[in-house]
Design an enzyme around this catalytic site. Sequence first.
Site, PDB file in Angstrom:
ATOM      1  N   LYS A 110       0.844  -1.205   0.000  1.00  0.00           N
ATOM      2  CA  LYS A 110       0.000   0.000   0.000  1.00  0.00           C
ATOM      3  C   LYS A 110       0.873   1.247   0.000  1.00  0.00           C
ATOM      4  O   LYS A 110       0.592   2.209  -0.723  1.00  0.00           O
ATOM      5  CB  LYS A 110      -0.960  -0.018   1.189  1.00  0.00           C
ATOM      6  CG  LYS A 110      -2.109  -0.988   0.966  1.00  0.00           C
ATOM      7  CD  LYS A 110      -2.928  -1.268   2.210  1.00  0.00           C
ATOM      8  CE  LYS A 110      -3.895  -2.414   1.911  1.00  0.00           C
ATOM      9  NZ  LYS A 110      -4.388  -3.109   3.071  1.00  0.00           N
ATOM     10  N   ASP A 119     -11.664   2.364   3.346  1.00  0.00           N
ATOM     11  CA  ASP A 119     -11.856   0.917   3.242  1.00  0.00           C
ATOM     12  C   ASP A 119     -13.344   0.580   3.134  1.00  0.00           C
ATOM     13  O   ASP A 119     -13.709  -0.537   2.764  1.00  0.00           O
ATOM     14  CB  ASP A 119     -11.286   0.263   4.514  1.00  0.00           C
ATOM     15  CG  ASP A 119     -10.492  -0.983   4.223  1.00  0.00           C
ATOM     16  OD1 ASP A 119     -10.271  -1.267   3.035  1.00  0.00           O
ATOM     17  OD2 ASP A 119     -10.099  -1.661   5.185  1.00  0.00           O
ATOM     18  N   GLN A 134      -5.308  -2.203   9.177  1.00  0.00           N
ATOM     19  CA  GLN A 134      -5.032  -3.487   8.527  1.00  0.00           C
ATOM     20  C   GLN A 134      -5.596  -4.628   9.376  1.00  0.00           C
ATOM     21  O   GLN A 134      -5.277  -4.750  10.555  1.00  0.00           O
ATOM     22  CB  GLN A 134      -3.513  -3.653   8.345  1.00  0.00           C
ATOM     23  CG  GLN A 134      -3.113  -4.884   7.555  1.00  0.00           C
ATOM     24  CD  GLN A 134      -3.548  -4.805   6.093  1.00  0.00           C
ATOM     25  OE1 GLN A 134      -3.380  -3.791   5.424  1.00  0.00           O
ATOM     26  NE2 GLN A 134      -4.129  -5.878   5.584  1.00  0.00           N
TER      27      GLN A 134
END
Length: 281
Positions: A53, A120, A97
């Site tokens: 990322k 997200d 994460q």
Amino acid sequence: MALIIDGKAIAQEVRAEVAQGVAQFKAEKGITPGLHVILVGNDPASETYVRNKELACADVGMHGVAHRLPESTDQATLERLVEELNADGAVHGILVQLPLPKHLDALSVLAKISADKDVDGLHQISAGRLLTGYEGFVPCTPRGIMRLIESTGEKIAGKEAVVIGRSNLVGKPVSLLLLNQNATVTMCHSRTRDLAEVARRADILVAAIGKPEFVTGDMIKPGAIVIDVGTTRVDGKLKGDVNFEEAKEKAGYITPVPGGVGPMTIAMLLSNTLLAARRHG
Ligand code: NAP
């Protein structure tokens, strides 16, 4: 014989669009979009995802910042960092994460992320916005899946779509996105009766199950668009939820694993971060 939907190439297209958008945004506003990723612990797979990322952000001209916290981090410390990032105007997107270490409550942390920075798309507010048709953030993998389906040039409206899997991450949001595009959607799960029969009705079949080669050729309607979301490691090799060799003989279009849905996820994360900066930067 099915046409292969090339996720790698389409993800590259998305990344190029984002890079262009970032350059334009910087020129107009003097602001660099920033994605902040929080990683707790040392899970090697998560480490790799976070590193990828960071690299992907740099590649499109964004700030990609990773906050690496020790495995022993407690809930309060983690949530305090989220609050700090919420309040920081230079932070446009926040991603925690997953999975988190077992002693931490992921749902509670995700709920603390500002819905305006939820790139997200996993916050309850984002899910609610998607359900009710308000502007919000769509989870990255489902957004990527829609782009892959659209790449076929086939009309979605009026088609029978069958989604196998009902997770908050993939199955539910992709079903809503297809519904929003006026497909007639059936969502299947582990208790669905006559699954093969239902699947055979699908003009668009999305498999998000996590069971290698679960979908066999006899479950596919000739000419269908088949999207394989599954990624399970079997003897060190990545396997999808669809038996590719059988399915490609029946489908009109099909995504391979790897190289189908996978590359779209990070591309759409970058796209969501640019969107966040444009909306609130
Ligand atoms: P998940 O949360 O485990 O959900 C799996 C779904 O499959 C559940 O709804 C489950 O039904 C259903 N299911 C399980 N066994 C079934 C059966 N025998 N018949 C019908 N349905 C069945 O998984 P997920 O997070 O959605 O992920 C699914 C797969 O996609 C995994 O392989 C994951 O690694 C992969 N994935 C890939 C990406 C990517 O970027 N490529 C991103 C996300 C996920 P119940 O609800 O009834 O249990």
